[in-house]
Design an enzyme around this catalytic site. Sequence first.
Site, PDB file in Angstrom:
ATOM      1  N   LYS A 177       0.857  -1.203   0.000  1.00 15.13           N
ATOM      2  CA  LYS A 177       0.000   0.000   0.000  1.00 15.13           C
ATOM      3  C   LYS A 177       0.887   1.247   0.000  1.00 15.13           C
ATOM      4  CE  LYS A 177      -0.197  -0.377   5.027  1.00 15.13           C
ATOM      5  NZ  LYS A 177      -1.015  -0.704   6.217  1.00 15.13           N
ATOM      6  N   ARG A 224      -9.977  -0.148  16.026  1.00  8.77           N
ATOM      7  CA  ARG A 224      -9.948   0.692  14.828  1.00  8.77           C
ATOM      8  C   ARG A 224     -10.970   0.118  13.856  1.00  8.77           C
ATOM      9  NH1 ARG A 224      -4.208   1.488  11.828  1.00  8.77           N
ATOM     10  NH2 ARG A 224      -4.778  -0.592  11.156  1.00  8.77           N
ATOM     11  N   MET A 283      12.388  24.315   1.790  1.00  5.34           N
ATOM     12  CA  MET A 283      11.602  23.549   0.814  1.00  5.34           C
ATOM     13  C   MET A 283      12.487  22.704  -0.106  1.00  5.34           C
ATOM     14  SD  MET A 283       8.791  24.870  -1.964  1.00  5.34           S
ATOM     15  CE  MET A 283       7.602  25.463  -0.786  1.00  5.34           C
ATOM     16  N   TYR A 301      16.382  29.680   7.562  1.00 12.22           N
ATOM     17  CA  TYR A 301      15.205  30.439   8.010  1.00 12.22           C
ATOM     18  C   TYR A 301      15.164  30.541   9.534  1.00 12.22           C
ATOM     19  CZ  TYR A 301      13.133  30.333   3.337  1.00 12.22           C
ATOM     20  OH  TYR A 301      12.880  30.511   2.015  1.00 12.22           O
TER      21      TYR A 301
HETATM   22  C1  LIG Z   1      -0.098  -1.710   6.820  1.00 12.85           C
HETATM   23  C2  LIG Z   1      -0.625  -2.987   7.390  1.00 12.85           C
HETATM   24  C3  LIG Z   1       0.223  -4.081   7.627  1.00 12.85           C
HETATM   25  C4  LIG Z   1       1.741  -3.990   7.496  1.00 12.85           C
HETATM   26  O1  LIG Z   1       2.263  -3.416   8.682  1.00 12.85           O
HETATM   27  P1  LIG Z   1       3.850  -3.264   8.892  1.00 12.85           P
HETATM   28  O2  LIG Z   1       3.977  -2.704  10.267  1.00 12.85           O
HETATM   29  O3  LIG Z   1       4.319  -2.278   7.857  1.00 12.85           O
HETATM   30  O4  LIG Z   1       4.452  -4.583   8.720  1.00 12.85           O
HETATM   31  C5  LIG Z   1      -0.344  -5.281   8.027  1.00 12.85           C
HETATM   32  N1  LIG Z   1      -1.682  -5.386   8.213  1.00 12.85           N
HETATM   33  C6  LIG Z   1      -2.531  -4.351   8.039  1.00 12.85           C
HETATM   34  C7  LIG Z   1      -3.977  -4.529   8.279  1.00 12.85           C
HETATM   35  C8  LIG Z   1      -2.024  -3.115   7.630  1.00 12.85           C
HETATM   36  O5  LIG Z   1      -2.864  -2.091   7.480  1.00 12.85           O
END
Ligand SMILES: *Cc1c(COP(=O)(O)O)cnc(C)c1O
Length: 355
Positions: free
Chosen positions: A35, A130, A300, A252
């Site tokens: 992802k 969650r 930046m 800055y």
């Molecule tokens: C992003 C995610 C993972 C991977 O987690 P890592 O800590 O990057 O290994 C696994 N399961 C779910 C549901 C996630 O959202």
Amino acid sequence: MSRPLQARIDLSALKHNLAVARGHAPQSRVFAVIKANGYGHGMLRTAQALAGAEGFAVLTLSEAVALREAGFTQAILLLEGFFGADELLALAEYRVATVVHSTAQLEMLEMSGLPVKLDVFLKINTGMNRLGFPIDAFPSALARLRACPAVGGVTLMTHFSSADEAPGIADQMACFNRLASAHELPASLANSAATLRYPETHGDWVRPGIMLYGSSPFAEASAQSLGLRPVMTLESQVIAVQELQMGDAVGYGGTFRADKPMRVGIVACGYADGYPRLAPTGTPVLVAGVRSRLLGRVSMDMLCVDISAISGAGVGSPVTLWGEGLPVDEVAAAAGTISYELLCALAPRVPVIEV
Ligand SMILES: *Cc1c(COP(=O)(O)O)cnc(C)c1O
């Protein structure tokens, strides 16, 4: 010559890190989590290097479709499932498995009249609070999925809140086992931290993400100590040098002031490239292979580094912001965040090269 900043992606390190994950969970299949554009490394590039995984886990239908259109035939899982009934036909068409975490999703499946059965990962809330069905809603959710003509295989799934730190996974694991033990269903629980640390969580499918990119999920254990190799190296060069007198300020707000004469290298990398603006003076940086430190505020397009003690450093000297020789975990910690955020934030304007 063009601007010297680039992200170098080491494809062999991705393969190596997948092998490390497999070594920890030899009985499980692997959903390589790609992802967020492969945690900033490029989704298709990452999928190609990790094609030895049995599956890919992504967030959205459009990522899944892009994988199928690129020719990937592995299993694909949508980690939050579908967001509307209008996505269901495409899930079937593209053979994409979906998380089901809510009653709303359950109802959409029941109403869908889909001609094809979808593989479903039934997400149980075991304490993260969650996504997922609460414990007491689990039996009826499972019964409804099993009775639903649009549902094929069902895998039980949960996600850990603290696999990387105290108190660990024991309570969530016990909760999951209480629910799962009554059913002969496959299970998927482990993120990177659990894959590395808790064999009892491995089940049928592990879901490693960050470890594949060569970063440690644990604050107290380095990636190297886990046998992981960095995948992304963000590298640039010094494009100007300033000689400071005692009392001169840098950048800055003049937040850094020299307390002695200093040489400062100006580096072509800034927050618009994904370098964290909140990284403070002292954040580690490699200049010509020598560890140095960031000075003053990140701007930046540029940042400033101390090259006073690096003889021979000057315009053109190579700079590593993170990656090989400088773990992204260290830079993230100095900036008060985690490697995930830095890697995912790599800006589209940064050229990527594969090695
Ligand atoms: C992003 C995610 C993972 C991977 O987690 P890592 O800590 O990057 O290994 C696994 N399961 C779910 C549901 C996630 O959202």
